[in-house]
Structure formats: C-alpha cells, structure tokens
Design a protein around this motif. Structure first.
Motif, PDB file in Angstrom:
ATOM      1  N   LEU A  81       0.821  -1.205   0.000  1.00 47.05           N
ATOM      2  CA  LEU A  81       0.000   0.000   0.000  1.00 47.05           C
ATOM      3  C   LEU A  81       0.857   1.259   0.000  1.00 47.05           C
ATOM      4  O   LEU A  81       0.547   2.231  -0.700  1.00 47.05           O
ATOM      5  CB  LEU A  81      -0.939   0.004   1.207  1.00 47.05           C
ATOM      6  N   ARG A  82       1.931   1.259   0.769  1.00 49.44           N
ATOM      7  CA  ARG A  82       2.799   2.442   0.830  1.00 49.44           C
ATOM      8  C   ARG A  82       3.505   2.686  -0.493  1.00 49.44           C
ATOM      9  O   ARG A  82       3.770   3.829  -0.861  1.00 49.44           O
ATOM     10  CB  ARG A  82       3.828   2.271   1.942  1.00 49.44           C
ATOM     11  N   ARG A  83       3.806   1.609  -1.200  1.00 48.83           N
ATOM     12  CA  ARG A  83       4.456   1.758  -2.500  1.00 48.83           C
ATOM     13  C   ARG A  83       3.549   2.527  -3.470  1.00 48.83           C
ATOM     14  O   ARG A  83       4.014   3.363  -4.235  1.00 48.83           O
ATOM     15  CB  ARG A  83       4.792   0.379  -3.062  1.00 48.83           C
ATOM     16  N   ALA A  84       2.250   2.252  -3.410  1.00 47.67           N
ATOM     17  CA  ALA A  84       1.315   2.897  -4.335  1.00 47.67           C
ATOM     18  C   ALA A  84       0.755   4.210  -3.786  1.00 47.67           C
ATOM     19  O   ALA A  84       0.479   5.141  -4.551  1.00 47.67           O
ATOM     20  CB  ALA A  84       0.168   1.941  -4.650  1.00 47.67           C
ATOM     21  N   TYR A  85       0.554   4.268  -2.470  1.00 44.26           N
ATOM     22  CA  TYR A  85      -0.095   5.438  -1.860  1.00 44.26           C
ATOM     23  C   TYR A  85       0.674   5.886  -0.622  1.00 44.26           C
ATOM     24  O   TYR A  85       0.241   5.676   0.516  1.00 44.26           O
ATOM     25  CB  TYR A  85      -1.548   5.100  -1.487  1.00 44.26           C
ATOM     26  N   PRO A  86       1.842   6.510  -0.811  1.00 45.48           N
ATOM     27  CA  PRO A  86       2.708   6.855   0.329  1.00 45.48           C
ATOM     28  C   PRO A  86       2.123   7.886   1.281  1.00 45.48           C
ATOM     29  O   PRO A  86       2.570   7.972   2.431  1.00 45.48           O
ATOM     30  CB  PRO A  86       3.979   7.386  -0.352  1.00 45.48           C
ATOM     31  N   THR A  87       1.138   8.661   0.837  1.00 42.89           N
ATOM     32  CA  THR A  87       0.593   9.715   1.697  1.00 42.89           C
ATOM     33  C   THR A  87      -0.655   9.289   2.462  1.00 42.89           C
ATOM     34  O   THR A  87      -1.130  10.030   3.322  1.00 42.89           O
ATOM     35  CB  THR A  87       0.252  10.967   0.869  1.00 42.89           C
ATOM     36  N   HIS A  88      -1.194   8.112   2.165  1.00 44.23           N
ATOM     37  CA  HIS A  88      -2.413   7.675   2.837  1.00 44.23           C
ATOM     38  C   HIS A  88      -2.131   7.209   4.259  1.00 44.23           C
ATOM     39  O   HIS A  88      -1.090   6.597   4.532  1.00 44.23           O
ATOM     40  CB  HIS A  88      -3.075   6.528   2.066  1.00 44.23           C
ATOM     41  N   ALA A  89      -3.070   7.461   5.156  1.00 43.17           N
ATOM     42  CA  ALA A  89      -2.988   6.921   6.508  1.00 43.17           C
ATOM     43  C   ALA A  89      -3.288   5.425   6.468  1.00 43.17           C
ATOM     44  O   ALA A  89      -3.958   4.938   5.549  1.00 43.17           O
ATOM     45  CB  ALA A  89      -3.964   7.639   7.422  1.00 43.17           C
ATOM     46  N   ILE A  90      -2.807   4.704   7.455  1.00 44.29           N
ATOM     47  CA  ILE A  90      -3.020   3.260   7.541  1.00 44.29           C
ATOM     48  C   ILE A  90      -3.407   2.895   8.970  1.00 44.29           C
ATOM     49  O   ILE A  90      -2.774   3.348   9.922  1.00 44.29           O
ATOM     50  CB  ILE A  90      -1.760   2.479   7.124  1.00 44.29           C
ATOM     51  N   LEU A  91      -4.440   2.077   9.088  1.00 43.86           N
ATOM     52  CA  LEU A  91      -4.843   1.516  10.377  1.00 43.86           C
ATOM     53  C   LEU A  91      -4.788   0.000  10.261  1.00 43.86           C
ATOM     54  O   LEU A  91      -5.587  -0.598   9.540  1.00 43.86           O
ATOM     55  CB  LEU A  91      -6.257   1.965  10.762  1.00 43.86           C
ATOM     56  N   GLY A  92      -3.825  -0.596  10.958  1.00 43.82           N
ATOM     57  CA  GLY A  92      -3.696  -2.049  10.959  1.00 43.82           C
ATOM     58  C   GLY A  92      -4.104  -2.614  12.300  1.00 43.82           C
ATOM     59  O   GLY A  92      -3.830  -2.005  13.339  1.00 43.82           O
ATOM     60  N   GLU A  93      -4.742  -3.772  12.289  1.00 40.65           N
ATOM     61  CA  GLU A  93      -5.158  -4.367  13.556  1.00 40.65           C
ATOM     62  C   GLU A  93      -3.965  -4.616  14.461  1.00 40.65           C
ATOM     63  O   GLU A  93      -4.055  -4.443  15.685  1.00 40.65           O
ATOM     64  CB  GLU A  93      -5.907  -5.689  13.325  1.00 40.65           C
ATOM     65  N   GLU A  94      -2.833  -5.010  13.886  1.00 38.62           N
ATOM     66  CA  GLU A  94      -1.678  -5.361  14.702  1.00 38.62           C
ATOM     67  C   GLU A  94      -0.768  -4.173  14.990  1.00 38.62           C
ATOM     68  O   GLU A  94      -0.231  -4.054  16.082  1.00 38.62           O
ATOM     69  CB  GLU A  94      -0.867  -6.475  14.021  1.00 38.62           C
ATOM     70  N   SER A  95      -0.581  -3.285  14.028  1.00 35.55           N
ATOM     71  CA  SER A  95       0.410  -2.209  14.179  1.00 35.55           C
ATOM     72  C   SER A  95      -0.192  -0.858  14.549  1.00 35.55           C
ATOM     73  O   SER A  95       0.533   0.093  14.813  1.00 35.55           O
ATOM     74  CB  SER A  95       1.217  -2.066  12.880  1.00 35.55           C
ATOM     75  N   GLY A  96      -1.528  -0.764  14.565  1.00 39.91           N
ATOM     76  CA  GLY A  96      -2.158   0.504  14.913  1.00 39.91           C
ATOM     77  C   GLY A  96      -2.177   1.481  13.746  1.00 39.91           C
ATOM     78  O   GLY A  96      -2.004   1.091  12.593  1.00 39.91           O
TER      79      GLY A  96
END
Length: 269
Positions: free
Chosen positions: A56-71
């Motif tokens: 996801l970061r490779r394609a959309y580096p500016t987007h926020a991410i919410l992961g169940e494991e990493s927050g």
C-alpha cells in the motif's frame, strides 16, 4: 474494470495470503501472543500485515493506515484499514475459514474493499458505486423477504462477554423464525458471504473497524444495507453491526432491538 485502488489492495491481499498459506503446516511452531484476554495474534498476522503495508505504501505513500496489529500511522481523509488475518483463532487451530480484509475509508465511509480467502482462492472486491464482485463475477445479496427460513451468522466477541446474555436473547428470538444461525469465526468473510447471497444476514456486537470496513462495503455494493443495532445506517462507532438485504436487515433490527440493552442500542440507560 476494477479501480486502480482495488487492484493494489487485491495484490496486497494475495501477497499476504501467500504468507498465510506458507505457514499453515508450521502452526505448532508459531510465536503467538495474547494481546488481551482470549485475543491472540501470531507472527503470521504481523508478517502478513507488514506485507500489506509495504504494498500500500508503494502505491499510496501519503495515505494513513490503520492495521489491527500495528495501529494507526499517518492522518488524513483517506485511510487504509487492514485485518491481515481475520479468523486467527480458526487459523491457529487448523480450521480452514479465515481471510485477509483491506478497505480504503474516506472520511469514515468505505470506498474500496477487498476480502480474500486464500484457501479457496476467492477474491471479493467492491468499489463505491461500482458493485461487488467475486473473482470478477458480479454478486448480489439474497432476495429473501423476511426472517422465515433465513440463514444468519453471528460472532461472540472474545474480549467482551458482558453483553452475552443480551446476545443470547437475540439469538433465541431470531431462531423463532430463522432457519439457523452460524458462528464461523471471521466477520469479514461472513459479510462477504452475505454479499454473495450465501448467508441472508449477519450481526455481532463489539467489532473493530478492521473487521467490517471491507465486508460492509461488499454488502452495500451487492444491494444490501448495514446499520447498528438501533437502525442507524453506516459503519457503527460502537462496532455493533447488522448487515443483510433491506427487508431482512429491517426484520433483524426489530428483533435485535427488542432484546438489546440500552448500551448496545447506543442510548442512555
């Protein structure tokens, strides 16, 4: 044609699925931690989530991410919501029912979603306004008019059992009309099955955003609806979700509302 964001999410989900399958024959040797009471995560969850985030970061580096494991990392109106292995308890016990769930949420509303079952190679995808698909085949929710003969699904939250009495009352009341209620252990996959017409409806209290964001979009784009236990549409902040076609959802909401506590309905006691 799938939107570019769906293609990226699908690629990430398949990469995570490869990791999940790779470790299936080594489950007994996995490192497992108990995050909270009866809430487990394995190194496979973490490895799969890291793989998804990388894609996801490779394609959309500016987007926020919410992961169940990493927050959560980053802020902004666009946020990827990830459950790298929904159905961890099933996976750790060798029960073949689990999935990867990825959604892009814009200002609280899911706009793209992917649910991938790596064992069956079933890829459920949805884009806001474009419909829902299973392996490129359009899917629709079931056409049932009411609860009579309906096949429903639910889950009993591992972490919070203080609503158990109320949920058992809901289950008993629903079974007065429904054919049966399944408890299969993966909210995201249950919602995908509602979207595909395999199940007629789904309900569960206390879900996380990562459990439901992609699956809820699938249901809506397949012609269904999702709401909280009091009937308010949209992703519930409470995590108390009902999803089905419009008629079955209305019937479920009525029965569930009659057996829910004020807290589950989001009103003052």
């Amino acid at each position: 044609m799938p939107r570019p964001a769906v293609n990226v999410a699908a690629r990430a989900a398949r990469s995570a699925g490869n990791i999940i399958l790779r470790y299936m024959n080594r489950i007994e040797g996995l490192s497992v931690v108990e995050k909270q009471r009866m809430d487990f995560a394995s190194e496979v969850d973490r490895l799969a989530e890291a793989e998804i985030i990388k894609e996801l970061r490779r394609a959309y580096p500016t987007h926020a991410i919410l992961g169940e494991e990493s927050g959560q990392t980053g802020k902004g109106p666009l946020m990827w919501v990830i459950d790298p292995l929904d159905g961890t308890h099933n996976y750790l016990r060798g029960i073949p029912h689990f999935c990867v769930s990825i959604a892009l949420v814009e200002k609280g509303e899911p706009v793209y979603g992917v649910v991938f079952d790596p064992l069956r190679d079933e890829l459920f995808t949805a884009s806001k306004g474009d419909g829902a698909y299973l392996n490129d085949r359009r899917i629709r929710v079931g056409k049932r008019d009411n609860l009579t003969g309906a096949l429903l699904a639910t889950g009993y939250p591992y972490r919070v059992r203080n609503h158990l009495e109320s949920q058992l009352a809901m289950t008993q009341a629903l079974l007065q009309e429904a054919e049966d209620i399944r408890r299969m252990g993966s909210a995201a996959l249950d919602l995908a099955y509602v979207a595909a017409g395999r199940l007629d409806g789904y309900f569960e209290p206390g879900l996380g955003l990562w459990d439901i964001a992609a699956g809820a979009l699938l249901v809506r784009e397949a012609g269904g609806v999702y709401n909280d236990f009091s009937g308010r549409e949209g992703l519930p902040e409470s995590g108390n979700l009902i999803a089905a076609n419009h008629k079955v959802a209305a019937a479920m909401t009525e029965v569930i509302g009659a057996n829910a506590t004020p807290r589950l309905l989001g009103v003052s006691a």
